[in-house]
Every structure is written in structure tokens, then in C-alpha cells.
Enzyme design. Sequence first.
Site, PDB file in Angstrom:
ATOM      1  N   SER A 286      55.606  10.920  33.553  1.00 50.64           N
ATOM      2  CA  SER A 286      54.248  10.578  34.029  1.00 50.64           C
ATOM      3  C   SER A 286      53.352  11.808  34.036  1.00 50.64           C
ATOM      4  O   SER A 286      52.187  11.752  33.639  1.00 50.64           O
ATOM      5  CB  SER A 286      54.328  10.026  35.456  1.00 50.64           C
ATOM      6  OG  SER A 286      55.024   8.813  35.467  1.00 50.64           O
TER       7      SER A 286
ATOM      8  N   ARG B 148      49.936  12.779  31.644  1.00 49.14           N
ATOM      9  CA  ARG B 148      48.644  13.067  32.278  1.00 49.14           C
ATOM     10  C   ARG B 148      48.142  14.455  31.908  1.00 49.14           C
ATOM     11  O   ARG B 148      46.938  14.659  31.727  1.00 49.14           O
ATOM     12  CB  ARG B 148      48.776  12.901  33.801  1.00 49.14           C
ATOM     13  CG  ARG B 148      48.841  11.406  34.190  1.00 49.14           C
ATOM     14  CD  ARG B 148      49.451  11.227  35.563  1.00 49.14           C
ATOM     15  NE  ARG B 148      49.385   9.854  36.045  1.00 49.14           N
ATOM     16  CZ  ARG B 148      50.211   8.864  35.691  1.00 49.14           C
ATOM     17  NH1 ARG B 148      51.166   9.085  34.798  1.00 49.14           N
ATOM     18  NH2 ARG B 148      50.081   7.645  36.196  1.00 49.14           N
TER      19      ARG B 148
ATOM     20  N   GLY C  89      53.777   2.284  27.822  1.00 52.66           N
ATOM     21  CA  GLY C  89      52.820   1.559  28.658  1.00 52.66           C
ATOM     22  C   GLY C  89      51.833   2.517  29.302  1.00 52.66           C
ATOM     23  O   GLY C  89      50.644   2.205  29.448  1.00 52.66           O
TER      24      GLY C  89
ATOM     25  N   SER D  69      50.482  -0.475  41.076  1.00 51.01           N
ATOM     26  CA  SER D  69      50.784   0.077  39.762  1.00 51.01           C
ATOM     27  C   SER D  69      49.959   1.326  39.516  1.00 51.01           C
ATOM     28  O   SER D  69      48.726   1.280  39.524  1.00 51.01           O
ATOM     29  CB  SER D  69      50.482  -0.962  38.676  1.00 51.01           C
ATOM     30  OG  SER D  69      50.298  -0.311  37.430  1.00 51.01           O
TER      31      SER D  69
ATOM     32  N   GLN E 278      49.760   2.800  36.739  1.00 45.90           N
ATOM     33  CA  GLN E 278      49.086   2.694  35.437  1.00 45.90           C
ATOM     34  C   GLN E 278      47.743   1.997  35.593  1.00 45.90           C
ATOM     35  O   GLN E 278      46.739   2.415  35.015  1.00 45.90           O
ATOM     36  CB  GLN E 278      49.985   1.957  34.441  1.00 45.90           C
ATOM     37  CG  GLN E 278      51.234   2.769  34.113  1.00 45.90           C
ATOM     38  CD  GLN E 278      52.162   2.105  33.115  1.00 45.90           C
ATOM     39  OE1 GLN E 278      51.918   0.968  32.699  1.00 45.90           O
ATOM     40  NE2 GLN E 278      53.216   2.787  32.735  1.00 45.90           N
TER      41      GLN E 278
ATOM     42  N   ASP F  25      61.289   2.612  38.571  1.00 49.50           N
ATOM     43  CA  ASP F  25      62.037   2.855  37.331  1.00 49.50           C
ATOM     44  C   ASP F  25      63.523   3.129  37.588  1.00 49.50           C
ATOM     45  O   ASP F  25      64.325   3.165  36.657  1.00 49.50           O
ATOM     46  CB  ASP F  25      61.422   4.034  36.562  1.00 49.50           C
ATOM     47  CG  ASP F  25      60.042   3.681  36.024  1.00 49.50           C
ATOM     48  OD1 ASP F  25      59.733   2.477  35.886  1.00 49.50           O
ATOM     49  OD2 ASP F  25      59.259   4.611  35.746  1.00 49.50           O
TER      50      ASP F  25
ATOM     51  N   LYS G 114      58.528  -4.674  32.458  1.00 51.64           N
ATOM     52  CA  LYS G 114      58.748  -3.291  31.988  1.00 51.64           C
ATOM     53  C   LYS G 114      59.129  -3.330  30.506  1.00 51.64           C
ATOM     54  O   LYS G 114      58.894  -4.324  29.826  1.00 51.64           O
ATOM     55  CB  LYS G 114      59.812  -2.612  32.856  1.00 51.64           C
ATOM     56  CG  LYS G 114      59.374  -2.428  34.305  1.00 51.64           C
ATOM     57  CD  LYS G 114      58.225  -1.445  34.410  1.00 51.64           C
ATOM     58  CE  LYS G 114      57.725  -1.282  35.821  1.00 51.64           C
ATOM     59  NZ  LYS G 114      56.504  -0.485  35.897  1.00 51.64           N
TER      60      LYS G 114
ATOM     61  N   ARG H 136      63.738  -6.310  33.185  1.00 53.74           N
ATOM     62  CA  ARG H 136      64.872  -5.548  33.732  1.00 53.74           C
ATOM     63  C   ARG H 136      65.680  -6.326  34.768  1.00 53.74           C
ATOM     64  O   ARG H 136      66.799  -5.936  35.072  1.00 53.74           O
ATOM     65  CB  ARG H 136      64.386  -4.209  34.299  1.00 53.74           C
ATOM     66  CG  ARG H 136      63.993  -3.242  33.194  1.00 53.74           C
ATOM     67  CD  ARG H 136      63.547  -1.886  33.716  1.00 53.74           C
ATOM     68  NE  ARG H 136      63.252  -0.996  32.590  1.00 53.74           N
ATOM     69  CZ  ARG H 136      62.488   0.078  32.662  1.00 53.74           C
ATOM     70  NH1 ARG H 136      61.940   0.430  33.817  1.00 53.74           N
ATOM     71  NH2 ARG H 136      62.277   0.822  31.589  1.00 53.74           N
TER      72      ARG H 136
ATOM     73  N   ARG I  48      65.933   2.886  29.888  1.00 52.26           N
ATOM     74  CA  ARG I  48      66.528   2.979  31.233  1.00 52.26           C
ATOM     75  C   ARG I  48      67.784   2.087  31.334  1.00 52.26           C
ATOM     76  O   ARG I  48      68.697   2.389  32.093  1.00 52.26           O
ATOM     77  CB  ARG I  48      65.499   2.623  32.309  1.00 52.26           C
ATOM     78  CG  ARG I  48      64.257   3.488  32.227  1.00 52.26           C
ATOM     79  CD  ARG I  48      63.752   4.013  33.530  1.00 52.26           C
ATOM     80  NE  ARG I  48      62.568   4.838  33.290  1.00 52.26           N
ATOM     81  CZ  ARG I  48      62.582   6.157  33.088  1.00 52.26           C
ATOM     82  NH1 ARG I  48      63.712   6.823  33.115  1.00 52.26           N
ATOM     83  NH2 ARG I  48      61.475   6.836  32.860  1.00 52.26           N
TER      84      ARG I  48
HETATM   85  C1  S3P Z   1      54.053   5.002  35.354  1.00 52.95           C
HETATM   86  C2  S3P Z   1      53.933   4.014  36.288  1.00 52.95           C
HETATM   87  C3  S3P Z   1      54.936   2.943  36.475  1.00 52.95           C
HETATM   88  C4  S3P Z   1      56.265   3.287  35.834  1.00 52.95           C
HETATM   89  C5  S3P Z   1      56.094   3.852  34.463  1.00 52.95           C
HETATM   90  C6  S3P Z   1      55.236   5.107  34.496  1.00 52.95           C
HETATM   91  C7  S3P Z   1      52.974   5.999  35.240  1.00 52.95           C
HETATM   92  O1  S3P Z   1      54.444   1.767  35.863  1.00 52.95           O
HETATM   93  O2  S3P Z   1      57.081   2.155  35.786  1.00 52.95           O
HETATM   94  O3  S3P Z   1      57.344   4.176  33.901  1.00 52.95           O
HETATM   95  O4  S3P Z   1      53.191   7.043  34.599  1.00 52.95           O
HETATM   96  O5  S3P Z   1      51.897   5.766  35.777  1.00 52.95           O
HETATM   97  P1  S3P Z   1      53.480   0.749  36.647  1.00 52.95           P
HETATM   98  O6  S3P Z   1      52.252   1.471  36.981  1.00 52.95           O
HETATM   99  O7  S3P Z   1      53.219  -0.358  35.681  1.00 52.95           O
HETATM  100  O8  S3P Z   1      54.260   0.307  37.839  1.00 52.95           O
END
Ligand code: S3P
Length: 430
Positions: free
Chosen positions: A20, A24, A91, A164, A166, A312, A339, A343, A385
Site C-alpha cells: 500500500s 502511494r 485494485g 475501504s 481504496q 488481507d 478481493k 476469498r 494471498r
Molecule cells: C488496500 C486496501 C485494501 C486491501 C488492499 C490494499 C490499499 O482494500 O485489501 O490489498 O492499499 O488501500 P480495500 O480498500 O478494498 O479494503
Amino acid sequence: MELKKWGPLRGEITVPGDKSISHRAVMFGSLAKGTTEIHGFLQGADCLSTISCFEKMGVSIENKGDVVLVHGNGLHGLKKPETILDCGNSGTTTRLISGILSAQDFDVTLTGDASIQKRPMKRIMEPLSRMGADITSIRGNDCAPLLIRGTKLHGIHYTSKVASAQVKSAILLAGLYADGITQVTEPFVSRNHSERMLKLFGASVSTEETTASISPATQLYGQKVMVPGDISSAAYFIAAGLMVPGSEILIKNVGINPTRDGLLHVCRAMGADLTLLNVRGQEGEPTADILVRHSALHGTTVGGAIIPTLIDELPMIAAMAAAAEGETRICDAGELKVKESNRIAVMVENLTAMGADVTETEDGMIIRGGKPLHGAVINSHLDHRIAMTFAVTAQCAEGLTTIQGADCVNISYPRFYEELMGLIQKRGVC
Ligand code: S3P
């Protein structure tokens, strides 16, 4: 990949950089003025997808291995890419970049692999559209490919149904370009790496309870980013150390941000012998060395506010629960279904194949632990994973385990199998 129970895992390991945070750092560095120096960048396929997308938008990025230099174009300096942007399996790339692209002065088409093309994008399309964004799902199914026509955005206060990071981050990134304050309220706090790092880059971000706010920015400034080891990658070695008799593993420099550390709480609730050493870096991203020793684990309940902090890690937690004594209930985890694979279904399928007693529920699973596990053919469904979870679980099972699609670990941990085997060969070092 064929694995079996090889005996105790002992020694020291440093896991790769946090996924993550690596994403970023490239994104914010691309939007900043000046050079961003990223140390400990994760060279996994997902983060390389992010680099490639920003390179296609005219950002010069020098990937020197452990150090990545991003020569930012400034907040308004991205260029229209000549081709479709390919987010691969990621994602995070797809959703966060959508927030940025919504506010550019060009149009772009965004897509990814077969898994990405099935993952829900309505969760970002809806709030971004409320901000004025023009996003269309080209096939009309609320999934990628997405056509994003850059436009002017306005600030909103969005209340999200899902916790979330994301979704939150996509909205906050769009908020950098909006004409007023942008706020996101979520049901529970999700990982806050965007908020922490955007502040470091000079944005005005604040957090109160489950609401994050951002003011429009005029400029971000390049920074030096030290990426800690990924707790989601460390999770496999934490679990291996706890589950395999005779094991003792020291995992160095792991990020223990409280919005990511739910696994540690669950392990302790299951009776784990787990010690944090050398806790440091509280102001930026906190890190520690984690020492785990084999422990007699017992069942627990995992649900509510802790879920986003270990989302995760739930596949590995489910497998630990199968090897533990007693019942474990995982609830409030419906997000697992969307995911890289479903999962919940995939864990139930594969744990059952190994002899575990698991029942799928609407938002999680019930695992009645303690049944002897045996080797099996595991379908990873090309989910990194899942592959890593079962490579570890194979260490507690009698007989041979074969993992199909095992190479998918390249998404987040290219050297995973070598490092797992390395700990087995270094018997007695710790
Ligand atoms: C992530 C947020 C999570 C996580 C993903 C990475 C991120 O997803 O499962 O592996 O980097 O912001 P969600 O925001 O969909 O929960």
C-alpha cells in the site's frame, strides 16, 4: 509448486516493502514537485503496474531496485497517455488512480487483468461522480475497463457503506483537485497510509474518528519515503512460526500502523507467543521487529472494527484457526468476496480439501479447528494471498501439497518460496 512438512522454521527474515505504501509513494511522488526518493519499494507486479501507469502519463521514474526515484510532474503536470492504462491485477492502482484521473484535463481508458475486470468499481464511480467526475464502465457492468473524462470537481462529504482505504483514498485524491473541502466517513477506520503520506507531501489532511478530510492543494512536494516491511507479507511467517512445532522466527522492520495490525491482536487472542522488539518511527509509519515462537493456538472470534485492520490477513487467520484447537468465527468480512478472488469461497474450498472442518457463512466462516490436516491439491485461483497461505499450511499437514498457479505470489512477494525454504534450511540459527 509442491510442498510438504519440512520441520521447524528458524532464523531471521526481512519481508519486502509494504504494498500500500509503495503504491502511494509512486502516485504522490508523480503528483509532487521535485524528486521523491523511495527506499524499500516493493518490486512486486502490482506496484510495477503503478509505475508503468505514471510513466505512460509522462512521469520520469528511475527504478534502481531497492531505491526508486520519482521525478514528479507537479499536481497539474500529468500528460494524456498514448495507450490504455493497464493496472494489471492491482485494485489499489485502479481505484486510487481513478480519483486522480477524474480531475485531469484529458480522457483516459483504464483496465486490468481478468480478475480486475470482475472487481466492483461502482464503489468509486458513485462518490467520484458525485464530485462531478465523468466515469463510465465501458461494458456497463460497473467494472473495468473504465473511461474517465477529466473534468472540474467539487468537494463533498461522502458516507461510505464499506470501510475501504481504496475508496477513501480515491475520494481524497480527487479532493486534492476539488473546489472545496472533501470528507469521507466510513463505518470503521480503514488503513490510513494515504492520510499520513499526503500530509508528509504537504497536503492539508485531518482525521476525526472515522472521517478523513482534505483541502484542495496547490502543490505537493517530493519527499524521502522509507517503506517499512509489509505486515501482510510478514503474516505468512508469523503464522508459520506459530503453527510449526519448534519454530522461532524474527521478522525485521515490519510496519505496525494501528490501522493494519489486527493480525497481531488476533494472534495474541489465540494464545500466540509474539513479542514486538525495537518499536520505532511512531511519527511516520511505526515499525517493529516481530519475534514469534511456536505456540499452542486456540480459537477466537474475529469481527467488527478489527476487520479492516486485518482484511488481507484473513485467509492466513482462517488457516491458523484450522490448525488451532476449538472454534473460530470470522464475521463482518463480506469484503473478502470481492478481493483478487472470492476469498471466503476459496478458503472454504481449499481448507476442506486439506481435511479441515469449515462452514461458509454470509459474511465469513466458522472453523472448527484441531482436525488433522493432510496435503491436497490447492487451487490458488491466481490469488497471491491464497497461494502463500497454503504454502504455510502445508507445513502443518501430513503428505504432499500441490499449489496450482503458485507463481501468482509475484503480485506482492516475488521471493516468497525461496525465503520460506531459507528459514527451513537455516535450522538452529535463531
Ligand atoms: C488496500 C486496501 C485494501 C486491501 C488492499 C490494499 C490499499 O482494500 O485489501 O490489498 O492499499 O488501500 P480495500 O480498500 O478494498 O479494503
